[in-house]
Design an enzyme around this catalytic site. Structure first.
Site, PDB file in Angstrom:
ATOM      1  N   ASP A   1       0.835  -1.448  -0.047  1.00  0.00           N
ATOM      2  CA  ASP A   1       0.064  -0.028   0.176  1.00  0.00           C
ATOM      3  C   ASP A   1       0.837   1.283   0.066  1.00  0.00           C
ATOM      4  O   ASP A   1       1.659   1.691   0.947  1.00  0.00           O
ATOM      5  CB  ASP A   1      -0.914  -0.024   1.413  1.00  0.00           C
ATOM      6  CG  ASP A   1      -1.651   1.200   1.550  1.00  0.00           C
ATOM      7  OD1 ASP A   1      -1.707   1.821   0.781  1.00  0.00           O
ATOM      8  OD2 ASP A   1      -2.415   1.187   2.528  1.00  0.00           O
TER       9      ASP A   1
ATOM     10  N   HIS B   1      -4.006   4.545   6.772  1.00  0.00           N
ATOM     11  CA  HIS B   1      -2.922   4.036   5.951  1.00  0.00           C
ATOM     12  C   HIS B   1      -1.620   4.290   6.624  1.00  0.00           C
ATOM     13  O   HIS B   1      -1.454   5.244   7.289  1.00  0.00           O
ATOM     14  CB  HIS B   1      -3.073   4.566   4.471  1.00  0.00           C
ATOM     15  CG  HIS B   1      -4.134   4.065   3.730  1.00  0.00           C
ATOM     16  ND1 HIS B   1      -4.144   2.881   3.075  1.00  0.00           N
ATOM     17  CD2 HIS B   1      -5.115   4.972   3.595  1.00  0.00           C
ATOM     18  CE1 HIS B   1      -5.449   2.860   2.371  1.00  0.00           C
ATOM     19  NE2 HIS B   1      -6.318   4.013   2.530  1.00  0.00           N
TER      20      HIS B   1
HETATM   21 ZN   LIG Z   1      -8.200   1.234  -0.600  1.00  0.00          ZN
HETATM   22 ZN   LIG Z   2      -9.210   0.715   2.450  1.00  0.00          ZN
END
Ligand SMILES: [Zn+2]
Ligand SMILES: [Zn+2]
Length: 553
Positions: free
Chosen positions: A192, A367
């Site tokens: 990510d 995130h």
């Molecule tokens: Zn996402």
């Molecule tokens: Zn997500």
């Protein structure tokens, strides 16, 4: 037939949204995620944007499954579109499947879709692939990364994650499994990239609690608590604080209703009896004992909050002295819409608390930042590193970060449509497949699809013409000046009568809208477009391009 493993991103590498990745070994394909992207403002009349799946359609018979990492729209939103073309089983965790279920039901796809529940830590096999879901923490619950064991080596896909050491649901990030995989040897890590440009660590989901507690304590009248309906951790904290401060909670809006239902069914939120009330009971409860849990933090014109802001919601009434808290970030691109809603709320003399840089910690990202990304690379120690989930600049920055660590032998920047061929020793880009964005038109009909907006507009204009309703609005008073005009091209309404009726439709829309709605061009254009579209379709069966034009007077 090559005995290499192919990684083929079809979306999400080069944009935020529409995440979709195909893994192919010989004649077997598995797909990770099928997300959508929310259209930018210029994509007038487009409901959602999904990945071009020509490659999957061509290889339909090889597809074993779609595996979902979690229930965010950028990972599941394109499922109805995929499933209308491909009948393949869906694998996901309990919460993810519960979330997906109603979406498929809405599209009439539920009965024909095979859904298989997966458990973190429990390996399952799909042909040549053996897949192990690993629990990770994020802004949503029941999220997994995937370790995919293939004949050429192990691929680790992180899904969306941050390393939250005190998750509100008490389910810890499974760092051990990543370390274990690292020891055994990992061929490639796909990670990510969302927050790659932020230093340090992302705070835990519970970090917002103290500041939110203060806001609850200071709020004198009604409190509107706005967040994404998928932010289950945030909702849980909001409900706990409402209980603590003696406020009853009314859940406003369909998506919020659905999210809290699913979360409650599965035990992610446990509101004490009597905490939740029906929206119809709002008027029986004094304002200082009320919280409204509502959606619309991004200024979406048809959301519950945007409607409440222009006094057009049946239950949610914003009154002077109320507090509206947007527990979210201002997503770039949405500023105009968000500030428009905040303006309306301010005009109703509500106090609006939002992410303006001075409001304290009212939101945290889901995130991981740079140190968390480094930690994961360090644990997994892959031979090849491939950034996913981000714009081009995030992917390239992520390559820089990973290269700087000297762990991976090679860092590879892939974009949508690239084919990466892997074996035990090498990773080589080997051509391209069709990839791109597909726009889905309003009405939710998945068949109504075109490759590109320009193409779509051209096709619609050439087939059904264009209709321009022209409305003069006095910006200061919000009054409509004169009678709406309608100009058409390529759409020849058979009778004058129809055109006259269409003008009446527009007039009616204007009459039934409040002055504030009329002053908000985003809202009023969308209302005119929707009403006129319905009328024209019903009376002629045609679907011209409708572009309302507001002339400011
Ligand atoms: Zn996402
Ligand atoms: Zn997500």
């Amino acid at each position: 037939m090559s005995d290499k493993l192919q990684l083929i991103p079809l979306g999400g590498l080069g944009e935020f949204g529409m995440n979709c990745l195909a893994l192919r070994f010989k004649d077997e394909i598995i797909i990770i995620d099928a997300g959508q992207m929310f259209p930018e403002e210029e994509l007038l009349g487009v409901d959602s944007v999904v990945p071009d799946i020509s490659y999957l359609i061509e290889n339909r018979s090889k597809i074993r499954a779609i595996i979902l990492t979690h229930a965010h729209e950028d990972h599941i939103g394109a499922l109805p579109w995929l499933l209308s073309e491909l009948n393949v089983p869906i694998y996901g965790t309990e919460f993810t499947l519960a979330y997906v279920e109603s979406k498929l039901d809405e599209h009439g796809l539920l009965d024909d879709t095979d859904m298989v529940e997966i458990l973190p830590g429990k390996r399952f096999t799909l042909g040549a692939f053996s897949v192990m879901p690993i629990h990770v923490t994020h802004s949503l619950v029941d999220c997994v990364a995937l370790a995919i064991h293939t004949p050429v080596g192990t691929i680790v896909h992180t899904g969306d994650f941050k390393i939250d050491l005190s998750p509100p649901d008490g389910k810890l990030f499974d760092l051990q499994s990543f370390a274990e995989l690292g020891k055994q040897g990992v061929l490639a890590l796909l990670q990510d990239s969302t927050n790659v440009d932020r230093r340090g660590y992302t705070p835990s989901e519970v970090a917002v609690r103290p500041r939110l507690d203060e806001i609850f304590a200071q709020t004198r009248q009604k409190l509107f608590f706005a967040c994404f309906s998928s932010s289950i951790h945030r909702i849980r904290i909001a409900l706990e604080l409402a209980h603590k401060h003696g406020r009853k909670v009314a859940v406003i809006g369909r998506s919020m209703d659905h999210a809290t239902d699913v979360a409650q069914d599965l035990g992610y939120i446990e509101p004490p009896p009597g905490l939740l009330i029906n929206p119809t009971q709002i008027r029986d409860i004094p304002p200082h004992k009320l919280m409204l849990l509502i959606t619309g933090t991004q200024g979406e014109p048809m959301s519950a909050l945007a409607r409440a802001a222009v006094d057009n919601h049946r239950f949610a009434k914003v009154e002077p002295g109320d507090t509206v808290l947007l527990s979210s970030r201002v997503i770039p691109g949405n500023e105009k819409a968000i500030y428009r809603v905040i303006d309306h709320l301010s005009r109703r003399r509500a106090e609006v608390i939002y992410d303006d840089g001075h409001s304290g910690l009212i939101h945290v990202s889901g995130h991981g930042c740079q140190e968390e990304l480094r930690l994961m690379i360090n644990l997994v120690r892959p031979r090849f590193f491939i950034p996913v989930h981000g714009d081009y600049r995030h992917l390239s920055k992520h390559i820089e970060l990973a290269s700087g660590m000297g762990v991976a032998e090679k860092c590879i920047l892939l974009e949508d449509g690239d084919v990466l061929e892997l074996d035990q020793h090498s990773a080589v880009k080997a051509g391209k497949v069709t990839a791109g964005r597909v726009c889905i038109d309003s009405g939710g009909d998945t068949r109504d699809v075109v490759e590109d907006v320009v193409m779509r507009d051209r096709r619609i204009i050439s087939e059904d013409g264009i209709v321009l309703p022209l409305v003069g609005i006095n910006k200061r008073t919000g009054r409509v000046e004169g009678i709406p005009e309608i100009v058409t091209r390529g759409f020849a309404p058979a009778e004058e009568e129809l055109l006259a009726e269409a003008r009446q439709v527009v007039s009616r829309t204007l009459e039934t809208s409040s002055p504030e709605e009329k002053a908000d061009y985003g809202v009023i254009k969308e209302k005119i477009r929707a009403d006129l579209k319905r009328f024209i379709q019903k009376s002629t069966g045609r679907r011209p391009l409708i572009m309302p034009v507001i002339l400011e007077i």
